[in-house]
Each structure stands twice: as structure tokens, then as C-alpha cells.
Scaffold this active site. Structure first.
Site, PDB file in Angstrom:
ATOM      1  N   LYS A  94       0.835  -1.194   0.000  1.00 17.22           N
ATOM      2  CA  LYS A  94       0.000   0.000   0.000  1.00 17.22           C
ATOM      3  C   LYS A  94       0.874   1.249   0.000  1.00 17.22           C
ATOM      4  CE  LYS A  94      -4.016  -1.714   2.580  1.00 17.22           C
ATOM      5  NZ  LYS A  94      -5.011  -1.463   1.525  1.00 17.22           N
TER       6      LYS A  94
ATOM      7  N   ARG B   9     -10.593 -11.313   1.791  1.00 15.75           N
ATOM      8  CA  ARG B   9     -11.418 -12.393   1.238  1.00 15.75           C
ATOM      9  C   ARG B   9     -10.698 -13.740   1.322  1.00 15.75           C
ATOM     10  NH1 ARG B   9     -11.683  -9.097  -4.307  1.00 15.75           N
ATOM     11  NH2 ARG B   9     -11.343  -7.449  -2.781  1.00 15.75           N
TER      12      ARG B   9
END
Ligand code: BES
Ligand code: MN
Ligand code: ZN
Length: 493
Positions: free
Chosen positions: A276, A350
Site C-alpha cells: 500500500k 477475502r
């Protein structure tokens, strides 16, 4: 803070501070009118002179009003009576509590539950009063060396028209939900060097001891044995060992099928090899707020002694770019047997949730609800107001949306249509873990749905609602109120 109910007429109440409402413009609510009669027009006089017009958010503190038993009277602006609803009620309680806590009063009595709120009963008003009051008084100072001085205000009563079970029940529920939220907020606010997967597991064990819950913590070798290849793929880049927490609250009979709550427990999300950007990366300590809300909800359910069985599942790990980390293009086999091409290691939520959803099957659940700070796209879609809601059953979606509306912890449904499944096709595996920019929250939910076909399932994306940024940065405790209200409903209470 100690909360209690008081069923006395306002002029007979003794407290360091009594808070009463004034509508716009200048109409005294019933408790204020009662005090005014006892004080021979003092409050009406004050208001008539233009010192309080009753606008929402306004407060005025009066000292030593003649003939009154309370040293302080706090006038709380309620806004227009015709517009007074759930939001205005909550705002008034928050305003009053904040103002009272700023006085020298050691105990206070809030006469706001007397107010009519369309569609809400006394039980709701008491529940909300406790939740909002506790929320307003919450402070997080665990990581400061100098704590702010203890509050003078020790206890707070809520005046009710008459003694009764509904008021006490509402207050007790509010207390329990508030405590669950505070737990979720504390865990969220802790930095990732303290709140590791191991810390979360220890916290779960502590909760289990305190509330007589069943607890089990699976280690890496257990995850290997179970074939949780997706969860392990995320954990590989970190030096912190992953944990898979199983907490059980049994409030119904042994045979009753449980509600399974699954919480994303990424204690820090760097993005992994798909690193990130640096800006605001500190906020990724909040990437375990789903897990925190599951622990908080179990605590609330236990304190409320709900007649329902609940299983909490928390896959917990860091997402780090270590030397052993998963790399874009890697293919892993999930516990379900389906393979996943990990195209972006930053879509890790996920990956840990899918194995937890497969694990959930063994409980023969009446419903499974996962809670996750899953996608930045959800913040773009719904901002910081509504939680994203997805479900494979309309009835479950409606039940959750209604629970959120009742608790004023609202969720808004987004579609899970098959058409979106196209976006997560992979040439190398059964599924890809990303679906491109369009409808990012929907494709993330679509990914999860592939692992949730054996039961009624819903997914709550709390990326926009679990914490607030900026100068008041901090965890919110959402969606503990929504989930606790859902469980209240499922327990038939
Ligand atoms: N934890 C983040 C989601 C997130 C980002 C929540 C910002 C709140 C604020 C999640 O793991 C993530 O990184 N999601 C990616 C998915 C993308 C790579 C498909 C995102 O939303 O950018
Ligand atoms: Mn991520
Ligand atoms: Zn994440």
C-alpha cells in the site's frame, strides 16, 4: 459509568445535575415544565428572556435555581418538535451527556426518555440512551503515559414516566451493547505492535473465562491440517503466527443451530507484496475491526443472556511483505478445494474469510454473517454512514437491514448478481482474488459467496463505518449494535 432508572416526578429528583429538554422555539418539554412549576416560573423566565431558544445542539447550565433539589439544571435544545425522531433523540442524549460530564456534578439525571420518538418505545429509548451515553463518555488512553484525571461524574440515571420491566430491560440491553462496543473500540484502537493475532487469541480466552464461553484457538499446524491454504498464504509474509479463534456462546439448547459470526482479523494490512502507499497506512491497524466486533457482540449476547447459540470465528493474521510472502500470480488451494489466483496480495481479507466460511459449515448454522473492513470501494459507494450489506437470501438481508435501522447502526444492501461473477474469472485457477475497479465491493462479496453456498449467509463490509479518521480518529464499535439487535431478534426477545 453506572446507569440506572429513576421513576420520580422531575421536581422530586435529587442529583448533582438534572437535564431537561426545551423544544424550538422555547417550548419546555414535560420534565422542564415540571421543574419550572416547582421553581415558580424560573425556567420559563430564563427562556423568555431569549437565553435559550431550544435549537438542537444548544445547552444552558443553570445553578442553584430557587426551590429545586438539584444544584444544576441543564437545558438541552431539542430542535423542532415536529422533526423530533430517532436521530434527534440520540443527538440530544449525546449533547446532554457531554455537557453534564463537563460540569462538577458527581451524579446526574437525564429526563430525555420521556420524549415522544415516533415508532420507538420506552425500551428502545432506554437502550439507546445507555448506548449513546457510553459512546460519548468513551476514552482510549491505554497507550498514553499520562492519563487524564478521573471524571467526577460517577453515575447517571435516566428518568422514566413510571417504573416497569420495559425500561429496566432496555437499560440492561443498552449497557451490554455499550460494553461490547467499548471492547470492540479498545481492540481496534490498540496499535498493531500490541494487538497481534496472539493478543486477539489471548483476549478471546479472557472473554471466555469471564463470560463462560467455549474457546478454541487453532494454530498454523491445525490450519495446515485443515487445508486452509488461502489463510496461510496471507500469513506467510509475517513473523507473527496466525491464529484461528473459535468462541462459542450457548444460550439456547444443545440442539439449536447457531448463528455463526465471522470477523476479519487482519491486525495490520500493509498490502503485502502489493504494498500500500504510505499515506494513512497507520489506519490499517483497524483492519481487525470485524474480528473486534464479533468479540464485542459475543460479549453483549452473553451479558444479555440471549436464548440463542452463537459461534464467533476469527481468522487472525498480519498481511506483511516478508521474504516468504505470497507473490502476485501465486495459486493456492482453499479449504473448500477451490483454487485461487492471488493477483493482488492486498485483497487479503477475502482470502482469510473464505477458509473461515468453509470452516463454518461444520456448525450447521442457521445463518452465517461475516464482518470485514473489506474494500476501499465500499467507502466510495456508501461513505461513512452505512455499512455495505450483501446476502444470498432476501429474508436475511431484510432482517439485518431492519436490525441496523432499529439500532441506528444502519446497513444498505448492494447486489450480488451473477453478472458480476464474470469479473473474478481466472485463466489459471477457479477464481481470481480481484475483479478490477468497477464495483469492487460487489466482486469482493461475489468471491466470498463462492464459499457460502451451503447456508444462509450475509456479508457486512464495514470499511467505511468501523472507524473515523481525522482529528477524532478512533474505532466506532460498529456494527456491534446491529449484530446484537439481530441476535435479540433471533432469540425471540
Ligand atoms: N483492508 C483493505 C480495505 C480498506 C482500505 C478498508 C481502506 C478501509 C480503508 C483491504 O484489504 C484492501 O486492501 N482492499 C483492496 C482491494 C483491492 C486490492 C481489490 C482495496 O480496497 O483497495
Ligand atoms: Mn488489503
Ligand atoms: Zn485488509
Amino acid at each position: 459509568m453506572e446507569f440506572s432508572t429513576k421513576a420520580l416526578s422531575p421536581e422530586r429528583i435529587t442529583a448533582g445535575c438534572i437535564a431537561v429538554g426545551v423544544f424550538e422555539s422555547r417550548r419546555l418539554a414535560p420534565a422542564a415544565a415540571a421543574l419550572d412549576r416547582a421553581a415558580r416560573g424560573h425556567l420559563r423566565d430564563f427562556v423568555k428572556r431569549g437565553d435559550m431558544d431550544g435549537r438542537a445542539g444548544a445547552v444552558r447550565l443553570l445553578y442553584r435555581v430557587p426551590h429545586l433539589r438539584c444544584e444544576r439544571v441543564l437545558l438541552v435544545g431539542l430542535g423542532r418538535e415536529s422533526e423530533f425522531g430517532a436521530k434527534q433523540y440520540r443527538d440530544a442524549v449525546r449533547t446532554a451527556v457531554t455537557a453534564v460530564a463537563d460540569t462538577g456534578a458527581r451524579d446526574a439525571c437525564l429526563c430525555l426518555p420521556e420524549l415522544h420518538v415516533a415508532g420507538r418505545d420506552l425500551e428502545w429509548k432506554m437502550r439507546q440512551a445507555a448506548i449513546v451515553a457510553a459512546e460519548a463518555l468513551y476514552r482510549f488512553e491505554e497507550t498514553k503515559s499520562k492519563k487524564s484525571p478521573a471524571r467526577k461524574l460517577r453515575s447517571m440515571a435516566f428518568a422514566v414516566p413510571a417504573r416497569g420491566a420495559a425500561a429496566d430491560r432496555g437499560l440492561a440491553q443498552g449497557r451490554a451493547i455499550a460494553a461490547g462496543m467499548a471492547l470492540a473500540r479498545d481492540l481496534g484502537n490498540l496499535p498493531s505492535n500490541i494487538c497481534t493475532p496472539t493478543y486477539l487469541a489471548a483476549e478471546a480466552r479472557r472473554l471466555a473465562r469471564q463470560w463462560r464461553l467455549g474457546v478454541e484457538v487453532l494454530e498454523s499446524r491445525d490450519m495446515q491440517r485443515l487445508g486452509m491454504g488461502a489463510l496461510l498464504a496471507v500469513a506467510k509474509g509475517s513473523r507473527q503466527p496466525p491464529k484461528f479463534i473459535v468462541l462459542r456462546y450457548n444460550g439456547a439448547g444443545r440442539g439449536a443451530r447457531p448463528v455463526v459470526l465471522v470477523g476479519k482479523g487482519i491486525t495490520f494490512d500493509t498490502g503485502g507484496i502489493s504494498l500500500k502507499p504510505a499515506a494513512e497506512m497507520d489506519e490499517m491497524k483497524y483492519d481487525m475491526c470485524g474480528a473486534a466486533s464479533v468479540l464485542g457482540t459475543l460479549r453483549a449476547a452473553a451479558e444479555m443472556k440471549l436464548a440463542v447459540n452463537v459461534v464467533g470465528l476469527v481468522p487472525a493474521t498480519e498481511n506483511m511483505p516478508g521474504g516468504a510472502a505470497t507473490k502476485p500470480g501465486d495459486v493456492v488451494t482453499t479449504m473448500s478445494g477451490q483454487t485461487v489466483e492471488i493477483l493482488n496480495t492486498d485483497a487479503e481479507g477475502r482470502l482469510i474469510l473464505c477458509d473461515a466460511l468453509t470452516y463454518a459449515e461444520r456448525f450447521k448454522p442457521q445463518a452465517v454473517i461475516d464482518v470485514a473492513t473489506l474494500t476501499g470501494a465500499c467507502v466510495i459507494a456508501l461513505g461513512h454512514v452505512a455499512t455495505g450489506l450483501f446476502a444470498n437470501r432476501d429474508t436475511l438481508a431484510e432482517e439485518l437491514a431492519e436490525s441496523g435501522a432499529d439500532a441506528w447502526d444502519r446497513a444498505w444492501r448492494l447486489p450480488l448478481w451473477d453478472d458480476y461473477q464474470e469479473q473474478i474469472k481466472s485463466p489459471f485457477a477457479d477464481i481470481a482474488n480481484i475483479g478490477g475497479r468497477p464495483a469492487g465491493s460487489v466482486t469482493a462479496a461475489c468471491f466470498l459467496s463462492r464459499f457460502a453456498d451451503k447456508y444462509d449467509w450475509a456479508h457486512l463490509d464495514i470499511a467505511g463505518t468501523a472507524w473515523v479518521s481525522g482529528k477524532n480518529k478512533g474505532a466506532t464499535g460498529r456494527p456491534v449494535p446491529l449484530l446484537a439487535t439481530f441476535l435479540l431478534g433471533r432469540s425471540g426477545k
